[in-house]
Design an enzyme around this catalytic site. Structure first.
Site, PDB file in Angstrom:
ATOM      1  N   HIS A 111       0.843  -1.189   0.000  1.00 57.97           N
ATOM      2  CA  HIS A 111       0.000   0.000   0.000  1.00 57.97           C
ATOM      3  C   HIS A 111       0.880   1.241   0.000  1.00 57.97           C
ATOM      4  O   HIS A 111       2.077   1.175   0.283  1.00 57.97           O
ATOM      5  CB  HIS A 111      -0.933   0.012   1.214  1.00 57.97           C
ATOM      6  CG  HIS A 111      -0.220  -0.123   2.530  1.00 57.97           C
ATOM      7  ND1 HIS A 111       0.490   0.906   3.105  1.00 57.97           N
ATOM      8  CD2 HIS A 111      -0.084  -1.188   3.376  1.00 57.97           C
ATOM      9  CE1 HIS A 111       1.013   0.504   4.243  1.00 57.97           C
ATOM     10  NE2 HIS A 111       0.690  -0.773   4.438  1.00 57.97           N
ATOM     11  N   CYS A 148       4.048  -4.997   6.366  1.00 62.74           N
ATOM     12  CA  CYS A 148       3.527  -4.729   5.020  1.00 62.74           C
ATOM     13  C   CYS A 148       4.621  -4.164   4.104  1.00 62.74           C
ATOM     14  O   CYS A 148       5.734  -3.890   4.532  1.00 62.74           O
ATOM     15  CB  CYS A 148       2.349  -3.765   5.081  1.00 62.74           C
ATOM     16  SG  CYS A 148       0.807  -4.573   5.555  1.00 62.74           S
TER      17      CYS A 148
END
Length: 282
Positions: A180, A193
């Protein structure tokens, strides 16, 4: 008469094959990149360099080389600058432009922990590459083979409900891991992440395929394969700082990608066949 018909058929087949080969060559030609005359690096003061350079393309290259973004580069003292900034971004990052071993894989994405970069390939050709900041030492990003699952233009972090994650694409549903857009301080800093610059996150968001669900509990077809590999030298200088002494220090060879992919190749091609049989419907 039969001989004439045979000659016509052979000519037709020859022309058809020639046309297909030309189409493949034309497809290859669409990827046109400008290579810099030389690849070498030196250090400069961040604010001083930014004060005298306003070219957005060159700034984007420098951000990628330093694995950071516009907000965080100003917090750095010294940054890596290429002597020649006239090339395309791909030439300043470590992934190879072509990997013949991947020719049968329609789409695949690699994330390199050691170099903090990613690369997307279509049938062995590099389509897109850029910087990433992956999991910190306390919360490492898992390595191995994953597939893209679900995506959302905007979602909320499971670690902090005040963190808005844009262009989020999940790759490990139960672990809550995905890529992201989020700030890149220039080193692994995430809670496992894969952080990306906004433009890069949006590109991969639109490029990769989502999973196809059979029902609420079962996956019919998996998404685009994602391989995360390598280790980061936590506690030591940033690996890309070596580029001043050796511009090829971080280069990832086609052979390394082949060795990394080989244990997963059959699984990847099997999932790809399933997607093709379903008509790639999402």
């Amino acid at each position: 008469m039969q001989k004439t018909i045979l000659i016509v058929i052979l000519l037709a087949l020859f022309c058809s094959c020639k046309q297909k080969n030309q189409e493949v060559m034309e497809t290859k030609k669409t990827i046109i990149r400008k290579q810099p005359k030389t690849i070498s690096f030196h250090f400069e003061k961040s604010k001083e360099w930014l004060a005298k350079n306003t070219d957005s393309t060159q700034i984007r290259i420098v951000l990628a080389i330093n694995r950071t973004d516009k907000n965080n580069i100003t917090k750095m003292d010294s940054i890596l600058i290429p002597v020649d900034l006239t090339g395309d971004r791909e030439f300043y990052l470590p992934f190879p432009l072509e990997i013949p071993y991947l020719k049968d894989i329609n789409k695949i994405i690699f994330f390199s922990y050691s170099t903090q970069t990613f690369a997307a390939y279509e049938n062995g050709d590099l389509i897109y590459t850029g910087p990433t900041n992956m999991g910190r030492k306390k919360d490492p990003t898992p390595t191995g083979l994953f597939y893209t699952n679900w995506k959302a233009e905007k979602t909320t972090s499971t670690f902090n409900d005040e963190w808005d994650l844009r262009w989020n694409f999940n790759i490990a549903n139960k672990l809550g891991v995905g890529w992201h857009e989020y700030e890149l301080p220039g080193y692994p800093a995430s809670h496992s992440c894969l952080r990306l610059q906004e433009k890069d996150a949006k590109y991969l968001y639109n490029w990769a395929d989502q999973w196809i669900l059979k029902d609420d509990e079962n996956v019919l077809v998996k998404g685009t394969p994602v391989i995360i590999f390598g280790t980061y030298p936590f506690g030591k200088p940033k690996p890309w700082l070596q580029l001043v002494q050796n511009p090829k220090a971080l280069n990832i060879s086609a052979a390394e990608i082949e060795n990394t992919t080989k244990p997963f190749l059959n699984a990847i091609l099997s999932e790809q066949k399933k997607r093709e049989q379903t008509g790639n419907i999402e």
